[in-house]
Write an enzyme that holds these catalytic residues in place. Structure first.
Site, PDB file in Angstrom:
ATOM      1  N   ARG A 139      36.619  77.295  54.857  1.00  0.00           N
ATOM      2  CA  ARG A 139      37.872  76.804  53.472  1.00  0.00           C
ATOM      3  C   ARG A 139      36.988  77.238  52.924  1.00  0.00           C
ATOM      4  O   ARG A 139      36.641  76.613  52.379  1.00  0.00           O
ATOM      5  CB  ARG A 139      37.360  75.264  54.443  1.00  0.00           C
ATOM      6  CG  ARG A 139      38.444  74.270  53.299  1.00  0.00           C
ATOM      7  CD  ARG A 139      38.874  73.183  53.375  1.00  0.00           C
ATOM      8  NE  ARG A 139      37.176  71.757  53.916  1.00  0.00           N
ATOM      9  CZ  ARG A 139      37.390  70.822  53.718  1.00  0.00           C
ATOM     10  NH1 ARG A 139      38.121  70.871  53.376  1.00  0.00           N
ATOM     11  NH2 ARG A 139      36.261  70.325  53.771  1.00  0.00           N
ATOM     12  N   ASP A 197      31.606  63.126  51.551  1.00  0.00           N
ATOM     13  CA  ASP A 197      31.035  64.125  51.098  1.00  0.00           C
ATOM     14  C   ASP A 197      32.093  64.585  50.205  1.00  0.00           C
ATOM     15  O   ASP A 197      32.680  63.178  49.728  1.00  0.00           O
ATOM     16  CB  ASP A 197      32.150  65.615  52.174  1.00  0.00           C
ATOM     17  CG  ASP A 197      34.175  65.185  52.678  1.00  0.00           C
ATOM     18  OD1 ASP A 197      34.722  64.090  51.752  1.00  0.00           O
ATOM     19  OD2 ASP A 197      34.419  66.384  52.963  1.00  0.00           O
TER      20      ASP A 197
END
Length: 560
Positions: A173, A458
């Site tokens: 990613r 996150d």
């Protein structure tokens, strides 16, 4: 050797970051030439699409409500087209582990027993120069089975004995389109972090992955519309031609984690159809996107405490059902959301209760037709695997078996924000403050995946925390107090709670080199700003991590 004390320019790219060990293996002249080519061809279009995002946000603020696009109706109504057949390593994705690309996580992920690993340069990584370059080194070593690690405490980590083909398929990613990489400059412009992450990984590993029976696979984050997917498709075409590998070798799974992308799921698959692998229900960023885009549209778009916004809320059910339908109608994989629980082996009772919640979440996803799902910790792999094993039996996925033909695309259902059960509470405001400050502090020290209260946080969860506070203040929302009363959420009250929560954080102990003072500045400045910052991490990057950051030297030597 590169000089270590001044910027240098090689093949059109100026490197402004400090010299790192093994940098020459990644920033080779040919790789830099490739990066410069990508920047010159595609950065202008990237900037145009970022401007389009701002225009869309402004239209929503003025009262426009997103809907399915009339100009792409023929794509949605044409039932004949399909994405490319599933690529090697992407047919069975029943459990995917996610995490940053530091050396320890890379080894743990490859040994986890999951089917895939989302190797993350984005929300679970702090985008320091060290993290981004070292991540490329770690992936290069892992693919070639040349990776090991010894922790400061002396614990050794190494790959187990199975071959790469039996390990989790790596899906990288890259950073979102909005993030620059200030340490690599082309023609006076910083490169897009997305092009750096994609370009270096693809250039160094695509052919090696093909030789080992896999391919260069990617997760595409923060996509807001099908035009952004088209840009990625153009990049893939050019990149494959550059290396002389067949078109269609690259495969991409798009995270549907913005409210605008939810109205263009089939169009996104169509734009990428020769390179498409699937869609993912990126639940945390999706919630953040709803708050962000509708933050000034009144109480109808105000969500309750973060903990109350579950996947069973009507708007989230509509989102996931329509995602599975879109994927399976077009032959693509539908991948579910994150199980963020971090096991605590010292508390068996709490552990067992949390694992049951994980099991229930994964059971719902598998029953709804998802082909796989995410976990944040290796200990959750067996739980999620067992659930999907029970549903899939001898099949690799549910693409043919669970088409969700019962689902009718419904634009209004995607925006039933007001039907979300729950309430705003003082405890919820306090939790947002504490988690936000603790996460930013971890991020500033170089750790973008932070375990807080047995949950993996996150950047997306920090965005929810600060965005909720901003919206509650500006909507003058009412919060339920611990003593049973109510109170309007104001900037002054939030400041009182901020002071109290920060004091509690400091009372729990400060460590050498901690960044709590800076974290408070970043989080409070974002949550209480008069003008809403688009991303929490952008001002933090510019001040603390970028090549031009005035506080850049303060971070040196504190990365973890």
């Amino acid at each position: 050797m590169y000089p270590t004390d001044q910027p240098i320019t090689l093949n059109g790219v100026t490197i402004t970051g400090p010299h790192l060990p093994r940098q020459e293996e990644i920033l080779t002249p040919d790789a830099l030439d490739f990066l410069a080519s990508l920047h010159r061809q595609f950065n202008g279009r990237r900037l145009e699409l970022l401007a389009k995002r701002e225009d869309t946000r402004q239209r929503i603020s003025e009262g426009w409500t997103p809907d399915f696009l009339p100009e792409t109706r023929t794509i949605r109504e044409d039932g004949s087209w399909r994405v490319a057949p599933l690529a090697p390593g992407l047919k069975d994705r029943r459990v995917e582990i996610t995490g940053p690309v530091d050396r320890k996580m890379t080894i743990n992920a490859m040994n986890s027993g999951a089917k895939c690993w989302l190797a993350d340069f984005e929300d679970s990584s702090s985008p320091s120069w060290e993290n981004m370059l070292n991540g490329q080194v770690n992936l290069r070593d892992a693919i070639r089975r040349q990776i090991d690690f010894t922790s400061p405490e002396g614990k050794e980590y190494a790959l187990g004995g199975v071959q790469l083909v039996d390990r989790p398929t790596i899906i990288v990613r890259p950073r979102g389109w909005h993030l620059d990489e200030d340490h690599l400059v082309v023609d006076g412009e910083p490169m897009a972090g997305a092009l750096v992450d994609f370009g270096l990984y693809f250039f160094h590993n695509a052919k090696e992955l093909l030789r080992r029976g896999r391919g260069p696979y990617f997760y595409l984050p923060k996509t807001e519309n099908h035009l952004e997917a088209r840009l990625w498709n153009c990049i893939f075409v050019v990149a494959q031609d550059h290396l002389g590998i067949p078109q269609g070798t690259v495969r991409a799974t798009v995270l549907i984690e913005t409210i605008t992308a939810a109205f263009e799921m089939e169009e996104i698959l169509y734009q990428l159809r020769n390179h498409a692998a699937g869609l993912n229900a990126g639940r945390w960023d999706y919630i953040f996107s709803i708050i962000k885009n509708f933050r000034d549209r009144g109480e109808a778009f105000v969500l309750p405490d973060r903990a109350d916004v579950t996947m069973t809320a009507p708007m989230m059910r509509a989102y996931t059902d329509q995602l599975v339908r879109a994927c399976h109608r077009r032959g693509a994989s539908a991948i579910g959301g994150m199980a963020a629980f971090i096991p605590n082996r010292r508390d068996p009772e709490a552990n067992a209760a949390a694992l049951e919640k994980v099991r229930a979440d994964k059971t719902r996803e598998a029953s709804d037709g998802f082909d796989g799902s995410w976990v944040a910790h290796p200990d959750l792999v067996p739980v999620a695997m067992e659930v999907f094993d029970e549903v899939l039996a001898d099949r690799q996925n549910q693409i043919r078996a669970n088409r969700r033909e019962d689902v009718i695309p419904d634009a209004a259902a995607l925006l039933t924000v007001s039907e979300t059960p729950g309430s705003i509470t003082e405890a919820g405001v306090r939790m947002n403050i504490e988690v936000g400050i603790r996460y930013v502090e971890s991020w500033l020290r170089g750790n973008g995946a932070a375990a807080i209260h047995n949950l993996m946080e996150d950047a997306a969860t920090a965005e929810i925390s600060r965005s909720q506070i901003w919206q509650w203040i500006n909507a003058e929302s009412s919060a339920e107090l611990a003593d049973g009363g109510t109170r309007t959420v104001t900037r002054e009250w939030v400041q009182e709670l901020m002071d109290e929560e920060f004091a509690r954080i400091l009372e729990s102990g400060r460590g050498e080199g901690d960044r709590f003072d800076d974290a408070l500045e970043v989080f409070a400045g974002s949550a209480q700003a008069e003008e809403y910052p688009d991303f929490l991490t952008l001002p933090a990057y510019r001040k603390f991590l970028s090549a031009q950051a005035p506080a850049r030297q303060a971070l040196a030597g504190t990365s973890v």
